[in-house]
Design an enzyme around this catalytic site. Structure first.
Site, PDB file in Angstrom:
ATOM      1  N   ARG A 291      40.888  31.990   9.895  1.00 39.06           N
ATOM      2  CA  ARG A 291      39.840  30.854  10.587  1.00 39.06           C
ATOM      3  C   ARG A 291      40.341  30.222  11.538  1.00 39.06           C
ATOM      4  O   ARG A 291      39.652  29.889  12.665  1.00 39.06           O
ATOM      5  CB  ARG A 291      39.615  29.884   9.257  1.00 39.06           C
ATOM      6  CG  ARG A 291      38.719  28.850   9.552  1.00 39.06           C
ATOM      7  CD  ARG A 291      38.608  27.806   8.297  1.00 39.06           C
ATOM      8  NE  ARG A 291      39.001  28.581   7.115  1.00 39.06           N
ATOM      9  CZ  ARG A 291      38.060  28.599   6.092  1.00 39.06           C
ATOM     10  NH1 ARG A 291      36.553  28.450   6.430  1.00 39.06           N
ATOM     11  NH2 ARG A 291      38.282  29.230   5.039  1.00 39.06           N
ATOM     12  N   TYR A 331      29.875  27.852  -0.642  1.00 45.93           N
ATOM     13  CA  TYR A 331      30.887  26.689  -0.949  1.00 45.93           C
ATOM     14  C   TYR A 331      30.157  25.508  -0.415  1.00 45.93           C
ATOM     15  O   TYR A 331      31.009  24.676  -0.357  1.00 45.93           O
ATOM     16  CB  TYR A 331      32.142  27.073  -0.162  1.00 45.93           C
ATOM     17  CG  TYR A 331      32.700  28.258   0.004  1.00 45.93           C
ATOM     18  CD1 TYR A 331      33.232  29.029  -0.953  1.00 45.93           C
ATOM     19  CD2 TYR A 331      32.374  29.184   1.258  1.00 45.93           C
ATOM     20  CE1 TYR A 331      33.594  30.274  -0.757  1.00 45.93           C
ATOM     21  CE2 TYR A 331      32.827  30.467   1.385  1.00 45.93           C
ATOM     22  CZ  TYR A 331      33.451  31.071   0.466  1.00 45.93           C
ATOM     23  OH  TYR A 331      33.845  32.314   0.628  1.00 45.93           O
ATOM     24  N   CYS A 357      14.842  34.375  -0.306  1.00 44.08           N
ATOM     25  CA  CYS A 357      14.013  33.928  -1.556  1.00 44.08           C
ATOM     26  C   CYS A 357      15.342  33.526  -2.589  1.00 44.08           C
ATOM     27  O   CYS A 357      15.593  34.173  -3.745  1.00 44.08           O
ATOM     28  CB  CYS A 357      13.214  35.202  -2.348  1.00 44.08           C
ATOM     29  SG  CYS A 357      12.067  35.442  -1.193  1.00 44.08           S
TER      30      CYS A 357
HETATM   31  N1  LLP Z   1      45.976  36.039   4.019  1.00 39.92           N
HETATM   32  C1  LLP Z   1      45.483  36.320   2.861  1.00 39.92           C
HETATM   33  C2  LLP Z   1      46.168  37.120   1.887  1.00 39.92           C
HETATM   34  C3  LLP Z   1      44.161  35.878   2.617  1.00 39.92           C
HETATM   35  O1  LLP Z   1      43.463  35.960   1.504  1.00 39.92           O
HETATM   36  C4  LLP Z   1      43.175  35.174   3.541  1.00 39.92           C
HETATM   37  C5  LLP Z   1      42.075  34.559   3.377  1.00 39.92           C
HETATM   38  C6  LLP Z   1      43.947  34.915   4.750  1.00 39.92           C
HETATM   39  C7  LLP Z   1      45.530  35.272   5.084  1.00 39.92           C
HETATM   40  C8  LLP Z   1      43.416  34.177   5.917  1.00 39.92           C
HETATM   41  O2  LLP Z   1      42.940  32.982   5.513  1.00 39.92           O
HETATM   42  P1  LLP Z   1      42.601  31.661   6.432  1.00 39.92           P
HETATM   43  O3  LLP Z   1      43.630  31.334   7.882  1.00 39.92           O
HETATM   44  O4  LLP Z   1      41.284  32.348   7.399  1.00 39.92           O
HETATM   45  O5  LLP Z   1      42.359  30.712   5.649  1.00 39.92           O
HETATM   46  N2  LLP Z   1      35.233  33.222   2.791  1.00 39.92           N
HETATM   47  C9  LLP Z   1      35.921  31.810   2.653  1.00 39.92           C
HETATM   48  C10 LLP Z   1      37.354  31.938   2.974  1.00 39.92           C
HETATM   49  C11 LLP Z   1      37.978  33.323   2.200  1.00 39.92           C
HETATM   50  C12 LLP Z   1      39.426  33.649   2.514  1.00 39.92           C
HETATM   51  C13 LLP Z   1      39.949  34.515   2.039  1.00 39.92           C
HETATM   52  N3  LLP Z   1      41.493  34.847   2.239  1.00 39.92           N
HETATM   53  C14 LLP Z   1      35.276  30.814   3.521  1.00 39.92           C
HETATM   54  O6  LLP Z   1      34.276  31.210   3.963  1.00 39.92           O
HETATM   55  O7  LLP Z   1      35.846  29.662   3.752  1.00 39.92           O
END
Ligand code: LLP
Length: 423
Positions: A291, A331, A357
């Site tokens: 992110r 979320y 829908c």
């Molecule tokens: N490493 C692992 C093992 C992970 O499971 C994840 C994210 C990341 C790295 C990266 O995390 P980030 O830096 O992006 O926070 N769909 C959700 C977020 C799900 C994250 C899943 N794992 C949303 O839209 O907020």
């Protein structure tokens, strides 16, 4: 706050490209990304973490896995954090060196494991004792040695949305910290396994340093315990999760200021906390941000189809739906929404909803916006992470196109679906 996506006079620009022109030329809904913004975010991380002697930044592909975005990120020198054979395939296609790729995931198939082994990626992150034995067997069958990190579950509260919290003992992820020593002993004995180190990922959209400090402390104690037992740790991967600000991504005097803006992590403090706890001789540190690198670089442009007044609500019905962008439906995530062309209009409180829908098909509930009308284009901000990558064809809707603006020049990096794609 992004500095590559902003208003010039009353028009929203992505780098040098006016959002309204892009929407007109390529149609809506449309994802648009700024390559410069991705570069800036990566460089910010790199600079902050340069205080650690041996550090690797592995981009988490799941946040956005468009091949052109991946090529851009690999050209910056990032490694890749993947969770499936498909993501390993994309990472390799996009120029990430095999030895910079890790494979995580709580339920890897034999096919995922074989793919990782035959493509000679850096490490497989193992999440259970049974998985460890399977990796050993697959490696033996293929005549290879698997380098393995053990993902521990440190039982730390990431203080984020419960759906994206992964480091508590009731979560399915990782090996319970109390059992991890036995699994590490087994890993250092098993044939065709090279035990390399420890992994932990406690959650996503984390906005404070403290949960990372707690996880790092837990890892430090564990590494020392292993050392006592004669097991050496060469790599520690702290996972991803660094949060971003979703409010006030862009500002303009004609826009409302969004209240209760989120806090964000001070990166130099985070780097210092990690350095203090995890500086072991000849041990490499990795982080896996997704992110942080791409969220702010993207917007989702959508056209207003209808205004609809009910007795106590005004609905703004747009042409993007939850199938294009799931974060609000999943979320209740907050994304700033702004008209790409601002008029000096009175503010009103509206619900911005999609055409799907489902009642959860919305982007904002009771949100203050300048008054808008049919045909106006809105930008849903901070949509570069977990936007397109979570999209689907639900309701047999066509997935939107993606455009990358690079050095002010826009190009399509993925065509919108066609009806034939639905068959
Ligand atoms: N490493 C692992 C093992 C992970 O499971 C994840 C994210 C990341 C790295 C990266 O995390 P980030 O830096 O992006 O926070 N769909 C959700 C977020 C799900 C994250 C899943 N794992 C949303 O839209 O907020």
């Amino acid at each position: 706050m992004t500095d590559q996506i902003k208003y010039q006079k009353n028009q929203l620009y992505i780098e040098g490209a006016p959002a309204s022109d892009l929407a007109g030329k390529y149609g809506t809904p449309l994802y648009v990304y700024s390559a410069n913004q991705i570069t800036k975010r990566f460089e910010t991380l790199k600079k902050a973490f340069s205080v650690l002697p041996k550090v690797k930044i592995l981009y988490a592909l799941k946040a956005n896995s468009n091949v052109e975005i991946l090529k851009h990120i690999s050209s910056l020198g990032a490694g890749a954090d993947t969770v499936s054979a498909g993501e390993i395939f994309l990472a390799l296609e996009s120029g990430f060196p095999p030895d910079s790729i890790s494979l995580a995931g709580v339920g890897k198939t034999d096919r995922d494991i074989d793919f990782a082994l035959t493509r000679k990626i850096n490490v497989i992150i193992v999440e259970s004792e049974e998985e460890l034995k399977v990796v050993s067997k697959r490696a033996a069958a293929l005549g290879r040695t698997a380098r393995v990190l053990l993902r521990i579950n440190p039982d730390v509260d990431a203080r984020t949305h419960p759906h994206i919290s992964t480091g508590l003992k009731e979560n399915k992820f990782g090996i319970n910290i109390d059992r991890a020593e036995d699994v590490a002993k087994l890993a250092s004995k098993l044939k065709n396994i090279e035990f390399t180190g420890i992994h932990s990922h406690i959650g996503s959209q984390i906005t404070e340093v403290e949960p990372f400090a707690e996880a790092a402390e837990s890892i430090r104690k564990f590494v020392l315990k292993l050392k006592k037992g004669g097991i050496r740790v060469k790599q520690i991967d702290l996972g991803g999760g660094i949060g971003v600000r979703y409010k006030n991504s862009v500002r303009h005097k004609l826009l409302p200021i969004e209240k209760n803006g989120e806090s964000t992590i001070d990166l130099p403090t985070l780097a210092k906390v990690i350095k203090e706890r995890l500086s072991f001789p000849n041990c490499e540190i990795a982080i896996e941000p997704g992110r942080f690198i791409v969220a702010e670089a993207g917007v989702l442009l959508t056209r207003i189809l209808y205004r609809k007044e009910s007795s106590d609500r005004t609905f703004i019905v747009v042409d993007a739906g939850m199938n294009d962008m799931m974060r609000h439906a999943l979320y209740s995530a907050y994304h700033q929404i702004v008209p790409v062309q601002l008029r000096d209009a009175k503010h009103e409180v509206v619900d911005v909803v999609g055409p799907v829908c489902e009642t959860t098909d919305a982007f904002a509930i009771q949100r203050r916006l300048p008054k808008v009308k049919r045909g106006d284009i809105l930008a849903i901000m901070t949509a570069g992470a977990y936007g397109f990558s979570l999209s689907s064809n639900y309701n047999s809707r066509l997935k939107p196109a993606e455009v990358l603006v690079e050095k002010d020049y826009p190009r399509v990096i993925r065509d919108a679906d066609t009806y034939e794609d639905l068959i």
